[in-house]
Design an enzyme around this catalytic site. Structure first.
Site, PDB file in Angstrom:
ATOM      1  N   GLY A   1     -63.278  32.949 -15.604  1.00  0.00           N
ATOM      2  CA  GLY A   1     -62.250  33.158 -14.582  1.00  0.00           C
ATOM      3  C   GLY A   1     -62.614  32.588 -13.217  1.00  0.00           C
ATOM      4  O   GLY A   1     -61.968  32.881 -12.220  1.00  0.00           O
TER       5      GLY A   1
ATOM      6  N   GLY B   1     -59.317  32.390 -21.528  1.00  0.00           N
ATOM      7  CA  GLY B   1     -58.597  33.390 -20.755  1.00  0.00           C
ATOM      8  C   GLY B   1     -57.422  32.772 -20.018  1.00  0.00           C
ATOM      9  O   GLY B   1     -56.332  32.573 -20.571  1.00  0.00           O
ATOM     10  N   GLY B   2     -57.632  32.440 -18.755  1.00  0.00           N
ATOM     11  CA  GLY B   2     -56.560  31.965 -17.875  1.00  0.00           C
ATOM     12  C   GLY B   2     -55.664  30.891 -18.480  1.00  0.00           C
ATOM     13  O   GLY B   2     -54.427  31.000 -18.414  1.00  0.00           O
TER      14      GLY B   2
ATOM     15  N   TRP C   1     -55.553  37.104 -23.672  1.00  0.00           N
ATOM     16  CA  TRP C   1     -54.543  37.354 -22.617  1.00  0.00           C
ATOM     17  C   TRP C   1     -54.997  38.408 -21.614  1.00  0.00           C
ATOM     18  O   TRP C   1     -54.375  38.577 -20.570  1.00  0.00           O
ATOM     19  CB  TRP C   1     -53.227  37.806 -23.255  1.00  0.00           C
TER      20      TRP C   1
ATOM     21  N   SER D   1     -63.637  29.312 -18.435  1.00  0.00           N
ATOM     22  CA  SER D   1     -62.820  28.286 -17.780  1.00  0.00           C
ATOM     23  C   SER D   1     -62.543  27.060 -18.656  1.00  0.00           C
ATOM     24  O   SER D   1     -62.528  25.928 -18.174  1.00  0.00           O
ATOM     25  CB  SER D   1     -63.450  27.878 -16.441  1.00  0.00           C
TER      26      SER D   1
HETATM   27  C1  PEP Z   1     -62.321  34.980 -21.240  1.00  0.00           C
HETATM   28  O1  PEP Z   1     -61.470  35.788 -20.920  1.00  0.00           O
HETATM   29  O2  PEP Z   1     -63.035  35.223 -22.193  1.00  0.00           O
HETATM   30  C2  PEP Z   1     -62.469  33.750 -20.458  1.00  0.00           C
HETATM   31  C3  PEP Z   1     -63.353  32.879 -20.841  1.00  0.00           C
HETATM   32  O3  PEP Z   1     -61.643  33.605 -19.363  1.00  0.00           O
HETATM   33  P1  PEP Z   1     -61.361  32.212 -18.595  1.00  0.00           P
HETATM   34  O4  PEP Z   1     -61.014  31.198 -19.652  1.00  0.00           O
HETATM   35  O5  PEP Z   1     -60.232  32.516 -17.677  1.00  0.00           O
HETATM   36  O6  PEP Z   1     -62.621  31.835 -17.875  1.00  0.00           O
END
Ligand code: PEP
Length: 253
Positions: free
Chosen positions: A175, A236-237, A10, A215
């Protein structure tokens, strides 16, 4: 089969109320999780107790801290120790996320110390590694990430190593909406497993879960997770959206 893990990161998002709502929404859905599948929520420190209370009776769902300090206790204002995490019942902690490496200058050696203290307190580290864009463009990503593993992990013995989860996260994909292709993820994660095998033997290397991060979303999780050396994802997102993360959980093999 080694553990397949959907881990939500998060980061520094959500109010307490939003966090409770999101967690309730995701964990109240029916999943057919089997013994080798786990779901982990890496939540901000102030929400650890709340989240732990909500998942503590659930069999396959765990809470992680996003960081910890390398010392047991003492005059380190603002830091959080693994003993504190253990006292809350927390079983996982994310170590060496690229944002910690970049914004807080966390070195491979410092991360090695954090791994040691996590293992001493029987908390599973999710150890992050991955190359920046210029290294990928130069084609030297294998050597770069292998060195991260060597510097932070290779002092561990076989038994300790097998208590660690690795998350390979190419920084150019975090991200950014740019995901490594499943072939790129498979190629480097198979390579990282071979690096572990060359030091610890293939049996040990086969037991280590290597997650992909960068991502991951509902629309690409199944394809990424279907690769033989991709054992789930650090997300993440997309983990901030209940429907997305629930679909990612359902994409675990
Ligand atoms: C992360 O925070 O480890 C990540 C991979 O972020 P995202 O999925 O947003 O790229």
């Amino acid at each position: 089969m080694r553990k397949q893990i959907a881990a939500a990161n998060w980061k520094m998002n959500l109010t307490l109320q939003q966090a409770e709502q999101l967690l309730d929404n995701v964990i109240s859905r029916p999943y057919n999780l089997t013994g080798h599948q786990q779901v982990v929520f890496a939540v901000p420190f102030p929400y650890l107790a709340m989240a732990q209370e909500k998942v503590k009776h659930l069999q396959h769902i765990f809470v992680a801290a996003q960081n910890c300090y390398s010392k047991k206790s003492g005059a380190y204002t603002g830091e959080v120790s693994v003993e504190m995490l253990q006292s809350l019942g927390i079983e996982f902690v994310v170590i060496g996320h690229s944002e910690r490496r970049e914004y807080f200058a966390e070195s491979n050696k410092f991360l090695a110390d954090k791994l040691d203290i996590c293992l001493e307190y029987r908390i599973t580290p999710i150890f992050c590694c991955g190359e920046p864009l210029n290294i990928r463009e130069a084609g030297t990503q294998n050597e770069y990430v292998a060195k991260q593993l060597e510097d932070s992990l290779f002092h561990l013995d076989e038994e300790a190593l097998q208590k660690i989860v690795i998350a390979y996260e190419p920084i150019w994909a975090i991200g950014t909406g740019k995901t490594a292709t499943s072939a790129q993820a498979q190629e480097i994660q198979a390579y990282l497993r071979s690096v572990l095998a060359s030091k610890y033997g293939s049996q040990v290397a086969e037991n280590i879960s290597i997650l992909y991060g960068g991502s991951v979303k509902a629309s690409n999780a199944k394809e990424l997770f279907s690769q033989p050396d991709v054992d789930g994802g650090l997300v993440g997102g997309a983990s901030l959206i209940a429907d997305e993360f629930a679909a990612i959980i359902n994409a675990l093999k």
